[in-house]
Design an enzyme around this catalytic site. Structure first.
Site, PDB file in Angstrom:
ATOM      1  N   ARG A  59     -15.393 -19.156   3.237  1.00 51.95           N
ATOM      2  CA  ARG A  59     -15.105 -18.058   4.162  1.00 51.95           C
ATOM      3  C   ARG A  59     -13.622 -18.024   4.509  1.00 51.95           C
ATOM      4  O   ARG A  59     -13.005 -16.970   4.607  1.00 51.95           O
ATOM      5  CB  ARG A  59     -15.961 -18.193   5.434  1.00 51.95           C
ATOM      6  N   TYR A 111     -12.182   9.400   8.594  1.00 56.05           N
ATOM      7  CA  TYR A 111     -13.463   9.082   7.975  1.00 56.05           C
ATOM      8  C   TYR A 111     -14.517   8.937   9.079  1.00 56.05           C
ATOM      9  O   TYR A 111     -14.243   8.341  10.122  1.00 56.05           O
ATOM     10  CB  TYR A 111     -13.275   7.770   7.198  1.00 56.05           C
ATOM     11  N   ASP A 184      -4.449   4.051   6.928  1.00 60.47           N
ATOM     12  CA  ASP A 184      -5.543   3.964   5.958  1.00 60.47           C
ATOM     13  C   ASP A 184      -5.059   4.670   4.688  1.00 60.47           C
ATOM     14  O   ASP A 184      -4.913   5.891   4.658  1.00 60.47           O
ATOM     15  CB  ASP A 184      -6.795   4.641   6.545  1.00 60.47           C
ATOM     16  N   LYS A 209     -13.394   2.435  -2.914  1.00 61.55           N
ATOM     17  CA  LYS A 209     -13.074   3.746  -3.467  1.00 61.55           C
ATOM     18  C   LYS A 209     -12.177   3.599  -4.702  1.00 61.55           C
ATOM     19  O   LYS A 209     -12.628   3.060  -5.684  1.00 61.55           O
ATOM     20  CB  LYS A 209     -12.447   4.603  -2.371  1.00 61.55           C
TER      21      LYS A 209
HETATM   22  C1  PLP Z   1     -15.029   4.848   2.832  1.00 59.21           C
HETATM   23  C2  PLP Z   1     -13.872   4.857   3.720  1.00 59.21           C
HETATM   24  C3  PLP Z   1     -13.730   3.897   4.732  1.00 59.21           C
HETATM   25  C4  PLP Z   1     -14.777   2.846   5.000  1.00 59.21           C
HETATM   26  O1  PLP Z   1     -14.865   1.930   3.972  1.00 59.21           O
HETATM   27  P1  PLP Z   1     -16.220   1.166   3.534  1.00 59.21           P
HETATM   28  O2  PLP Z   1     -15.789   0.391   2.345  1.00 59.21           O
HETATM   29  O3  PLP Z   1     -17.243   2.225   3.252  1.00 59.21           O
HETATM   30  O4  PLP Z   1     -16.613   0.331   4.695  1.00 59.21           O
HETATM   31  C5  PLP Z   1     -12.583   3.944   5.514  1.00 59.21           C
HETATM   32  N1  PLP Z   1     -11.642   4.888   5.321  1.00 59.21           N
HETATM   33  C6  PLP Z   1     -11.759   5.839   4.367  1.00 59.21           C
HETATM   34  C7  PLP Z   1     -10.681   6.853   4.196  1.00 59.21           C
HETATM   35  C8  PLP Z   1     -12.876   5.858   3.539  1.00 59.21           C
HETATM   36  O5  PLP Z   1     -12.991   6.813   2.615  1.00 59.21           O
END
Ligand code: PLP
Length: 393
Positions: A59, A111, A184, A209
């Site tokens: 971890r 998001y 982000d 993504k």
């Molecule tokens: C999908 C997404 C998240 C969250 O990520 P997860 O891997 O689903 O927890 C955060 N920000 C954006 C822009 C996203 O598209």
């Protein structure tokens, strides 16, 4: 850590696609393995009590994960990186590392899961969250003046409306007000935009993504400009424990190797699709930062080296979203984005359903809005698919 993963590669001045394959990832010295081995062991031998080779418990640190963390940091132009089991796992650790009873000024177009976490969950722990339209620099200035702010949190391009905000200007304002800035960077990826170089302190990714890129692994990451800040977050990464498995770390690294070439292909698809949408009388508005008609096209040109693979649009007939989605043949109606396959999303009923309808609509996420993640199939086939579905609405 004393293993090979720590040494800095000399490729820093090389171009993105080269660094995506080599930066932070020299061959493993014991065997010469070109790709990082998947170290499944959860514990590591110590020569004497407290004397480890840098890894103690899975971890806290794992060699496969350490290579992923190094690579993401290098690609973002940062000094340290941390990997998580999901994007939201990264966000929880980010928010909680900043401190309790803090104030966050967040961009209003986020998001849906980010909105839910900040607004429904962190508020319960005394976190004050104000959502503001950051395309208007006055509104962020006013929000920073209202009360002492600890964290400014933004997406650019935003999800789902593909708005672009001036990261450099916002970072300057936020720092003057004593706040950290986190961006982000999931939609743009470091292939197209590097927020740390524009003045941000922290970059967040849902590696689920584009970085993973194949819709087969969940993950998240943070990258930092200041290694001291990263150490504070590493403490909470270990304490909270939302870490990725070694196999997931390997898959994300494998995805990153093709990130440069994939982002170029995603963009070619998105452009072909956006052009079809912009010409159609069935479409009220097309949102793609690469279009000259996009309100922040000039900022996008300045701070991004490409415009990415996401396109959103609003149907003139808001009631036709279901018919449009069902008429698609190549795009699959599904949540998520950033994979090689094209996906269509109806934010109001899918990804952004956790945002109350009145707030959602006031922010522009209306019932006729469709978000497309344009994959790397042939752009002409994708454009035909969208054109055909538009003729059915
Ligand atoms: C999908 C997404 C998240 C969250 O990520 P997860 O891997 O689903 O927890 C955060 N920000 C954006 C822009 C996203 O598209």
């Amino acid at each position: 850590m004393t293993l090979w993963v720590t040494f800095r590669m000399p490729e820093n001045n090389m171009r993105f696609s080269t660094r995506a394959i080599h930066a932070g990832q020299p061959p493993e010295p014991l065997t010469g393995a070109v790709n990082v081995p998947i170290f499944l062991s959860t514990t590591f031998a110590q020569a004497s009590p407290g004397k480890s080779k840098g890894f103690v418990y899975g971890r806290t640190g794992n060699p496969t994960r350490a290579v992923l963390e190094r690579t993401i940091a290098e690609l973002e132009g940062g000094k340290a990186g941390l990997a998580f089991s999901s994007g939201l796992g990264a966000l929880v650790t980010l928010v909680e590392s900043i401190g309790s009873r803090q104030r966050i000024v967040a961009i209003d177009d986020v998001y849906g899961g980010t909105w839910r976490l900040l607004d429904h969950h962190h508020r319960k722990f005394g976190v004050d969250v104000e959502f503001v339209d950051m395309t208007r620099i006055d509104s962020i200035r006013a929000a920073l003046a209202r009360a002492r702010t600890d964290l400014v949190y933004l997406e650019s391009p935003t999800n789902p409306l593909l708005r672009v905000v001036d990261i450099r200007a916002i970072s300057r304002l936020s720092h003057a007000a004593g706040a950290h800035v986190a961006v982000d960077n999931t939609f743009a990826t470091p292939a197209l935009q590097r927020p740390l170089e524009l003045g941000a302190d922290i970059v967040l990714h849902s590696t689920t993504k584009y970085l993973g890129g194949h819709s087969d692994v969940l993950g998240g990451a943070l990258a930092f400009r200041d290694p001291r800040l990263a150490r504070r977050f590493a403490w909470l990464q270990n304490t909270v424990g939302a870490v990725p498995s070694p196999f997931d770390s390997f898959l994300i690294l494998r995805g990153i190797h093709t990130l440069g070439i994939r982002m170029r292909a995603h963009e070619a698809s998105a452009r072909a699709v956006a052009e079809v949408l912009e010409r159609s009388s069935k479409v009220r508005a097309t949102y793609y930062p690469g279009l000259a008609s996009h309100p922040q096209h000039r900022i996008a040109r300045r701070q991004m080296s490409g415009f990415g693979g996401m396109v959103s649009f609003e149907l003139a007939n808001a009631g036709a979203a279901g018919r449009f989605a069902r008429a698609l043949r190549i795009f699959t109606l599904a949540e998520s984005l950033g994979g090689v396959e094209s996906l269509a999303d109806h934010p109001a009923s899918m990804t952004h359903a956790s945002v109350p309808p009145e707030i959602r609509r006031a922010r522009g996420v209306r019932d006729g809005l469709i978000r497309l993640s344009c994959g790397i199939e042939d752009p002409a086939d994708l454009a035909d698919d969208v054109g055909r579905a538009l003729r059915r609405v």
